[in-house]
Enzyme design. Sequence first.
Site, mmCIF file in Angstrom:
data_model
loop_
_atom_site.group_PDB
_atom_site.id
_atom_site.type_symbol
_atom_site.label_atom_id
_atom_site.label_comp_id
_atom_site.label_asym_id
_atom_site.label_seq_id
_atom_site.Cartn_x
_atom_site.Cartn_y
_atom_site.Cartn_z
ATOM 1 N N ARG A 1 64.009 32.592 25.668
ATOM 2 C CA ARG A 1 65.376 32.492 26.186
ATOM 3 C C ARG A 1 66.206 33.682 25.727
ATOM 4 O O ARG A 1 65.917 34.299 24.719
ATOM 5 C CB ARG A 1 66.064 31.248 25.626
ATOM 6 C CG ARG A 1 65.270 30.005 25.766
ATOM 7 C CD ARG A 1 66.034 28.882 25.107
ATOM 8 N NE ARG A 1 65.224 27.688 24.996
ATOM 9 C CZ ARG A 1 65.655 26.549 24.486
ATOM 10 N NH1 ARG A 1 66.899 26.468 24.005
ATOM 11 N NH2 ARG A 1 64.876 25.506 24.438
ATOM 12 N N ASP B 1 70.555 34.133 25.174
ATOM 13 C CA ASP B 1 71.808 33.387 25.236
ATOM 14 C C ASP B 1 72.748 33.946 26.307
ATOM 15 O O ASP B 1 72.550 35.066 26.793
ATOM 16 C CB ASP B 1 72.523 33.468 23.875
ATOM 17 C CG ASP B 1 71.987 32.428 22.897
ATOM 18 O OD1 ASP B 1 71.317 31.477 23.337
ATOM 19 O OD2 ASP B 1 72.243 32.575 21.687
ATOM 20 N N ARG C 1 71.240 38.592 16.064
ATOM 21 C CA ARG C 1 72.701 38.624 15.960
ATOM 22 C C ARG C 1 73.173 38.321 14.533
ATOM 23 O O ARG C 1 74.197 38.867 14.081
ATOM 24 C CB ARG C 1 73.323 37.645 16.958
ATOM 25 C CG ARG C 1 73.154 38.124 18.406
ATOM 26 C CD ARG C 1 73.508 37.056 19.415
ATOM 27 N NE ARG C 1 74.847 36.521 19.193
ATOM 28 C CZ ARG C 1 75.311 35.426 19.781
ATOM 29 N NH1 ARG C 1 74.535 34.739 20.624
ATOM 30 N NH2 ARG C 1 76.521 35.011 19.527
#
Lengths: 260, 260
Positions: A59, A61, A206
């Site tokens: 995935r 975000d 991140r």
Amino acid sequence: MVLGGKMKRNIKLTIQYDGTNYYGFQRQAGRNIDTIQGKLELCLAKVFKEPIKVRGSGRTDGGVHAEGQVVSFFTTSVIPVEKIALALNHRLPRDIIALKAEEVDLNFHAQYHAFGKKYVYSFYQGVTPSPFYRLYSYFVPYQLDFEKMEAACTLLKGTHNFKAFSSSGSNVKTFERTIYDIDLIKNGNHWQVSISGNGFLYNMVRIIVGALIDIGRGRLDISCIEEALETTNRNLLGKKAPPHGLCLKEVYYSPINYEE
Amino acid sequence: MVLGGKMKRNIKLTIQYDGTNYYGFQRQAGRNIDTIQGKLELCLAKVFKEPIKVRGSGRTDGGVHAEGQVVSFFTTSVIPVEKIALALNHRLPRDIIALKAEEVDLNFHAQYHAFGKKYVYSFYQGVTPSPFYRLYSYFVPYQLDFEKMEAACTLLKGTHNFKAFSSSGSNVKTFERTIYDIDLIKNGNHWQVSISGNGFLYNMVRIIVGALIDIGRGRLDISCIEEALETTNRNLLGKKAPPHGLCLKEVYYSPINYEE
């Protein structure tokens, strides 16, 4: 393989997308076409004239971009593989692009067969945020210390328990991951963290970049990196960097030569 | 000067904007806040607590960007000039940025006192358009001939009647303009036309770039440039290039040293 009387083919598709206008890669009930996967499946169904379910390498975000995301899917269509990207690009919105399609072995799986990934996180320092970078690079209104941040990168390289560098919300068996390479790249006020590894925990890049920037501006001490790796305590690190600076550059499907 | 019992000041403001989400610079009845000028005036009124009318150095069309647009406006507010940009940036959306404010002579006018402007038009060649450049650079799916395009640029330099290089729809007295400099800049597949001059007719840069690209891909002969300059016939040139590749880089407020 024969599927409903027709030959089944497995297609590996490399795509790029600007994640700004999407809720992330993964299909979501109710906002299906506002996800990359949902939008892609909708266009694939039109091109192949059959329902298509894609499996992504992983995935991303909402707001996160990709220059080299990989998906795979089965189809019974006989459309020549070299025509798939072009046909798809006629259907896709301009913020999603099919780069290339390849016919692969039927047991190929975009997620399970990935050996690793490379991400790049972009940010820039200055007095005023630029309207032109607002979607692709994180504005940092501080002067950052390149040497300190580079030293922190060195501490992250290798195999560690990265639990402190992950958000809750995913089911993983182990928090051990290997970072093959992590580089801080300087181009005037525009800097990037390039990071490749065998796998990444939820929000790992991140959180790493958020901590690096806090170290660079003097809000965190470099010792927090080693402490976080040892104690696995998420609270030792600062806020994660926002999604729009992040880009999935590449998914590796062959083994990486790596020496610790 | 005293305005309604208060001192009047003249402010010169340099701004940047991503023109993607706007109908262009100029305020328009009914879609006021969807223009750069309208949005700016709205935010200025909040900061200065009085109605503000700005004068721009000139218009830009919908989708056209600016890295150095200049506006001027009068105010009776006593807010220190060095605080204006910051106060304004708190109010402005992220696709418009105030770079700097200067207090200038009361007779300064952003449009009438401009000696010239510099524009840059960005485009790139390739097989597949990039989702990341779609708002800021024009995708050209052809191989272009750099030398031919550069030669065409040379023909455009200097003082000419540029009527063939303008769209109807503006009231100008003369079509004579001077191009000080026009350069074709190559950076891999990403090319730019940088062009500075004492003034530009409506759509002039986009028509020039459209013709240059047609010359580069072999659809127009280089002779069309001289013919268009001589005959002022717009039909000799191809379609104008789309707005999103165009950026107003700078407005000059001092005389340009120029030798033909």
